[in-house]
Design an enzyme around this catalytic site. Structure first.
Site, PDB file in Angstrom:
ATOM      1  N   HIS A  28       0.930  -1.226  -0.043  1.00  0.00           N
ATOM      2  CA  HIS A  28      -0.163  -0.077   0.211  1.00  0.00           C
ATOM      3  C   HIS A  28       0.944   1.378  -0.079  1.00  0.00           C
ATOM      4  O   HIS A  28       1.036   1.958   0.832  1.00  0.00           O
ATOM      5  CB  HIS A  28      -0.922   0.042   1.254  1.00  0.00           C
ATOM      6  CG  HIS A  28      -2.074   0.920   0.900  1.00  0.00           C
ATOM      7  ND1 HIS A  28      -3.623   0.504   1.335  1.00  0.00           N
ATOM      8  CD2 HIS A  28      -2.055   2.286   0.919  1.00  0.00           C
ATOM      9  CE1 HIS A  28      -4.103   1.599   1.163  1.00  0.00           C
ATOM     10  NE2 HIS A  28      -3.619   2.627   1.041  1.00  0.00           N
ATOM     11  N   GLU A  36      -4.618  -0.025  -5.169  1.00  0.00           N
ATOM     12  CA  GLU A  36      -4.765   1.119  -6.408  1.00  0.00           C
ATOM     13  C   GLU A  36      -3.316   1.428  -6.991  1.00  0.00           C
ATOM     14  O   GLU A  36      -3.182   2.588  -6.965  1.00  0.00           O
ATOM     15  CB  GLU A  36      -5.362   2.272  -5.417  1.00  0.00           C
ATOM     16  CG  GLU A  36      -6.421   2.186  -4.704  1.00  0.00           C
ATOM     17  CD  GLU A  36      -7.067   3.668  -3.926  1.00  0.00           C
ATOM     18  OE1 GLU A  36      -6.334   4.591  -4.180  1.00  0.00           O
ATOM     19  OE2 GLU A  36      -8.170   3.591  -3.413  1.00  0.00           O
ATOM     20  N   GLU A  71     -13.016  -0.336  -0.320  1.00  0.00           N
ATOM     21  CA  GLU A  71     -12.899   0.739   0.485  1.00  0.00           C
ATOM     22  C   GLU A  71     -14.194   1.801   0.007  1.00  0.00           C
ATOM     23  O   GLU A  71     -14.567   1.743  -1.126  1.00  0.00           O
ATOM     24  CB  GLU A  71     -11.802   1.566   0.453  1.00  0.00           C
ATOM     25  CG  GLU A  71     -10.351   1.079   0.733  1.00  0.00           C
ATOM     26  CD  GLU A  71      -9.064   1.994   0.671  1.00  0.00           C
ATOM     27  OE1 GLU A  71      -9.395   3.319   0.397  1.00  0.00           O
ATOM     28  OE2 GLU A  71      -8.004   1.630   0.716  1.00  0.00           O
ATOM     29  N   TRP A  83      -1.919  10.582   3.880  1.00  0.00           N
ATOM     30  CA  TRP A  83      -0.961  10.886   2.989  1.00  0.00           C
ATOM     31  C   TRP A  83      -0.813  12.588   2.703  1.00  0.00           C
ATOM     32  O   TRP A  83      -0.579  13.023   3.845  1.00  0.00           O
ATOM     33  CB  TRP A  83      -1.348  10.389   1.474  1.00  0.00           C
ATOM     34  CG  TRP A  83      -1.916   8.989   1.774  1.00  0.00           C
ATOM     35  CD1 TRP A  83      -2.985   8.482   1.559  1.00  0.00           C
ATOM     36  CD2 TRP A  83      -0.912   7.904   1.907  1.00  0.00           C
ATOM     37  NE1 TRP A  83      -2.876   7.171   1.678  1.00  0.00           N
ATOM     38  CE2 TRP A  83      -1.628   6.532   1.883  1.00  0.00           C
ATOM     39  CE3 TRP A  83       0.608   7.797   2.016  1.00  0.00           C
ATOM     40  CZ2 TRP A  83      -1.240   5.442   1.999  1.00  0.00           C
ATOM     41  CZ3 TRP A  83       0.927   6.326   2.254  1.00  0.00           C
ATOM     42  CH2 TRP A  83       0.312   5.254   2.240  1.00  0.00           C
TER      43      TRP A  83
END
Ligand code: PNW
Length: 502
Positions: free
Chosen positions: A128, A174, A391, A450
């Site tokens: 991830h 992703e 998600e 992030w």
């Protein structure tokens, strides 16, 4: 109250997979503890000035590395069935490759045993975004084919050690954000550029996508054919439901292009015989790497289900100068997607571009997931047999400025989003015949978002960033109530006749 009255009494089967999600770098903290090596994300907040909206770092995050036993006990007490979490490559292999760090592995041994002891199912993502910094420094990480062997070496080790604990595997989170989340290529002012690629170029993005899908397919085929693994495996897609801005042919084409650039980019697993969509090849030309026939064969069919991180809904339109002009001009600001998107206005609640920089991309439009699930099943990837919403979640634009505990915990917008989103998933299943087999809320608790930092909050639990205490929010109870109402009817499975493809 149900948002969709027709599903008020509908039930899910026992084996419907549901729970909350997190990611290692966003929750663990302890970035240099017990032999862990640095990832690119350890470095970015410290070295790239103003890269994080609120100038926070992930050094401590939610301190999960030390608090996981409390977290697992709390998940059990709340009655959550499954936990979707991720492993940090740099705890296994501090420099991305080379000798194993036994302390890091011992930590995850404890984590897995503790989750199991609490009766919670583990759904695990191998990567991830926390790329080992050493691999960036030695060959430019995802811009080099060398990354495939290093990823596969790490993934094999983690799979062999933990497969017995895992209910479902995700190889990657992703890859659509490959362009910069995997390495933050734009920070080439701090790290050197590699492979003739400067900072943030399109070539870097598409090389990254290329090697990511090869790494995914390589580990998938090894897991199934060599290791003989039996757990379902796929990667997590990121995409939203796209609606044409108007009925014009150009806006319809824009929808197709947005879907190609998000989903089709990695869609070779299910369609196109492992290859890229024609629109990517035509538009990108020599920017887009080319798969050999053997690589296409490796990619085709390399997944057991479709995992989608779906958050919101967007309109697509042709760019101002038209699609054709954009495709022909690499310096067009909309190149290469050559379609623009705008957000569908949310129902009921104001959400504003200026209210919170971290959530501008996320208007609360949970109704989009229902047609989106039908779109994935019936039209886009005919080989998909089941879909997990891996998600979904919401950051309230106002939450960053909440300051009393009561305001923070009474998160009605998120509670509303949860209820409506879940009703729409259920409607897709029982009214539209979509074989949706799981749903995971992002996030288990507030964490390091992030480049938006600790201030943008997605948690169903609030984390006090001084004491690290966790407090369930109203949305958590809404979420749990929903599964109490709709879960665990053993007769439901038999009633579902899911269409498989067209
Ligand atoms: C996910 N979009 O990213 C990530 O997997 C998480 O790490 C992250 O914390 C979470 O969403 C919330 O941002 C996404 O533009 C980024 O639709 C962007 C989108 C969706 C998901």
């Amino acid at each position: 109250p149900a948002y969709i009255p027709e599903v008020a009494d509908a039930k899910l089967p026992d084996d419907f997979l549901w729970g909350v999600a997190s990611a290692a770098f966003q929750v663990e903290g302890a970035v240099d503890a017990e032999g862990k090596g640095p990832s690119v994300w350890d470095l970015i907040p410290h070295r790239w000035v103003n890269s994080i909206a609120d100038n926070t770092t992930g050094d401590v995050a939610a301190n999960e590395y030390y608090l996981y036993k409390q977290d697992n006990a709390r998940l059990k007490a709340l009655g959550i069935q499954s936990y979707s979490f991720t492993l940090a490559w740099t705890r296994f292999f501090p420099f991305g490759r080379g000798p194993v760090n036994e302390q890091g592995v011992a930590h995850y041994d404890d984590l897995f045993t503790d989750i199991e002891a609490n009766g919670i199912k583990s759904v695990v993502t191998l990567f991830h975004w926390d790329t080992p910094l050493a691999l960036f420094n030695s060959y430019g990480a995802w811009t080099s084919e060398d990354i495939v062997a290093d990823y596969v070496n790490y993934a094999k080790y983690a799979i062999m050690r933990y497969d017995k604990y895992v209910t479902a595997w995700y190889t990657f989170n992703e890859p659509q954000y490959c362009n910069w989340r995997f390495s933050n290529y734009p920070f080439g002012t701090i790290l050197p550029s590699y492979n003739g690629i400067g900072t943030g170029g399109l070539r870097a993005q598409y090389l990254c996508g290329h090697y990511t899908l090869l790494a995914h397919a390589t580990i998938y085929k090894w897991y199934k054919n060599v290791y003989k693994g039996t757990k379902p495996m796929t990667f997590k897609n990121s995409a939203n439901y796209i609606i044409a801005n108007s009925s014009s042919a150009a806006d319809q084409e824009a929808v197709q292009r947005v879907n190609d650039y998000n989903m089709g980019w990695y869609g070779g697993v299910w369609t196109n015989g492992g290859d890229y969509p024609a629109s990517l090849k035509d538009t990108l030309g020599d920017i887009l790497p080319v798969y050999t026939q053997a690589q296409k064969d490796l990619i085709a069919g390399a997944a057991d289900f479709y995992a989608i991180d779906a958050y919101t809904t967007l309109y697509a339109a042709a760019p101002p100068n038209g699609i054709a002009a954009c495709v022909a001009n690499r310096s067009d600001p909309n190149y290469p997607q050559c379609a623009t998107t705008t957000q569908l206005q949310p129902n009921g609640f104001p959400a504003g571009p200026n209210a919170d920089a971290g959530a501008t991309w996320l208007y609360s439009t949970p109704g989009g997931v229902r047609p989106f699930l039908s779109f994935i099943t019936k039209e886009y990837f005919p080989k998909v047999k089941s879909i997990v919403v891996s998600e979904f979640g919401f950051a309230d634009p106002a939450e960053a400025s909440f300051n009393t505990l009561e305001q923070i915990l009474w998160d009605l917008r998120r509670a509303d989003y949860m209820q409506s989103f879940l009703d729409n998933i259920l409607a897709a299943r029982v009214l539209d015949g979509v074989n949706v087999t799981g749903a995971f809320a992002w996030a288990i608790y507030d964490n390091f978002e992030w480049n938006s930092g600790l201030g943008t909050k997605f948690g169903l639990q609030y984390v006090n960033n001084t004491s690290y205490e966790r407090y369930p929010k109203a949305s958590m109870f809404q979420f749990l109530n929903w599964f109490k109402l709709h879960g665990e009817d053993k007769t439901a499975t038999a009633n579902i006749t899911a269409p498989v493809g067209k």
